[in-house]
Design an enzyme around this catalytic site. Structure first.
Site, PDB file in Angstrom:
ATOM      1  N   GLU A  78      32.736  47.545  44.856  1.00 27.51           N
ATOM      2  CA  GLU A  78      31.991  47.920  45.902  1.00 27.51           C
ATOM      3  C   GLU A  78      32.070  49.417  46.151  1.00 27.51           C
ATOM      4  O   GLU A  78      31.084  50.314  46.306  1.00 27.51           O
ATOM      5  CB  GLU A  78      31.578  47.085  47.203  1.00 27.51           C
ATOM      6  N   HIS A 117      24.043  42.745  49.982  1.00 23.92           N
ATOM      7  CA  HIS A 117      24.814  41.753  50.470  1.00 23.92           C
ATOM      8  C   HIS A 117      23.532  40.523  50.832  1.00 23.92           C
ATOM      9  O   HIS A 117      23.751  39.533  51.379  1.00 23.92           O
ATOM     10  CB  HIS A 117      25.407  41.744  51.685  1.00 23.92           C
TER      11      HIS A 117
END
Length: 206
Positions: A59, A93
Site C-alpha cells: 500500500e 479498503h
C-alpha cells in the site's frame, strides 16, 4: 496518539505480571511460556504477515511512493496531494464491505457503520502517511507508521479502569502536534537541499 493505548497495555502487563508473581515461580514460568507461544503464533500466522508486512509494504509503494510523485509532477501542491491521495487509499479498503456483510453476517447498517469508520480512519492515516513521505522524502517513515498503526489498531481514548489512560492520550496528542513539523523537517533526512523547503526540489509549502 497511541500514548493512551501504550499506557493501557502497560497497565495490563503489570497486572498480569503481578498476578503471576503471587503464584510464585510457576506463574512467572507460565507467563514466559505464553509470551513465547504468542510470538510463535504471530510469526506463523498468515493474517499477521498480511497485516504487518505485505499490506503496509504494497500500500505504501502504490499510494505513496508511486502516486505522490506523479501528483506532484502533475502540478498539484503538497497540501492538495495530502488531501487527495488518502481518498484513493481509503476507497481501496471498500473490499471490507463484502467481508463484513457476507462472511461476518453483519446487518447492512452495522456493515455501513463499520466500513464508514474504517474509511474515515484510513483517510486520516493516509493524510499523515502522505505528509511523512513529502516532508522526509523517505518511504521508510510512512511504512513504519503503517505497520505500527496496523499492530495497535484504533487509538484508545479512555478507559473506565484508569483515568491515566485519557491523560496519556491527551499528552500524546499535544506532543504529537508539537513535534510534527520539527521531527519531520527535510534537513534531518536529506543532504543537498539547495535551500529548498522540501526534498523534491520544486514544490513550495506556501
Amino acid at each position: 496518539m497511541y500514548a493512551g493505548s501504550l499506557v493501557l497495555k502497560t497497565l495490563l502487563l503489570v497486572d498480569s505480571r503481578r498476578e503471576n508473581a503471587n503464584r510464585g515461580g510457576e506463574g512467572i514460568s507460565l507467563q514466559n511460556q505464553n509470551f513465547l507461544a504468542s510470538i510463535v503464533s504471530v510469526a506463523s500466522n498468515v493474517l499477521a504477515w498480511r497485516s504487518y508486512v505485505v499490506a503496509p509494504l504494497t500500500e505504501e509503494l502504490v499510494f505513496r511512493a508511486c502516486m505522490i510523485p506523479l501528483l506532484l509532477c502533475g502540478g498539484f501542491k503538497p497540501y492538495t496531494v495530502i488531501r487527495l491521495c488518502p481518498i484513493f487509499f481509503s476507497l481501496a479498503h471498500l473490499n471490507h464491505l463484502m467481508e463484513f456483510y457476507s462472511k461476518k453476517n453483519y446487518s447492512l447498517i452495522k456493515t455501513s457503520l463499520a466500513v464508514g469508520l474504517q474509511l474515515g480512519y484510513t483517510v486520516i492515516f493516509g493524510s499523515y502517511a502522505s505528509f511523512l513521505l513529502i516532508r522526509t522524502g523517505h518511504l521508510l517513515a510512512p511504512l513504519v507508521a503503517h505497520t505500527f498503526c496496523n499492530f495497535m489498531g484504533l487509538p484508545v481514548l479512555f478507559s473506565r479502569r484508569n483515568g491515566i489512560v485519557s491523560v496519556a492520550f491527551l499528552a500524546g496528542m499535544v506532543g504529537f502536534l508539537w513535534l510534527l513539523f520539527p521531527m519531520t523537517h527535510p534537513d534531518l533526512y536529506n543532504d543537498g537541499l539547495n535551500n529548498c523547503k522540501c526534498w523534491h526540489g520544486y514544490c513550495s509549502w506556501d
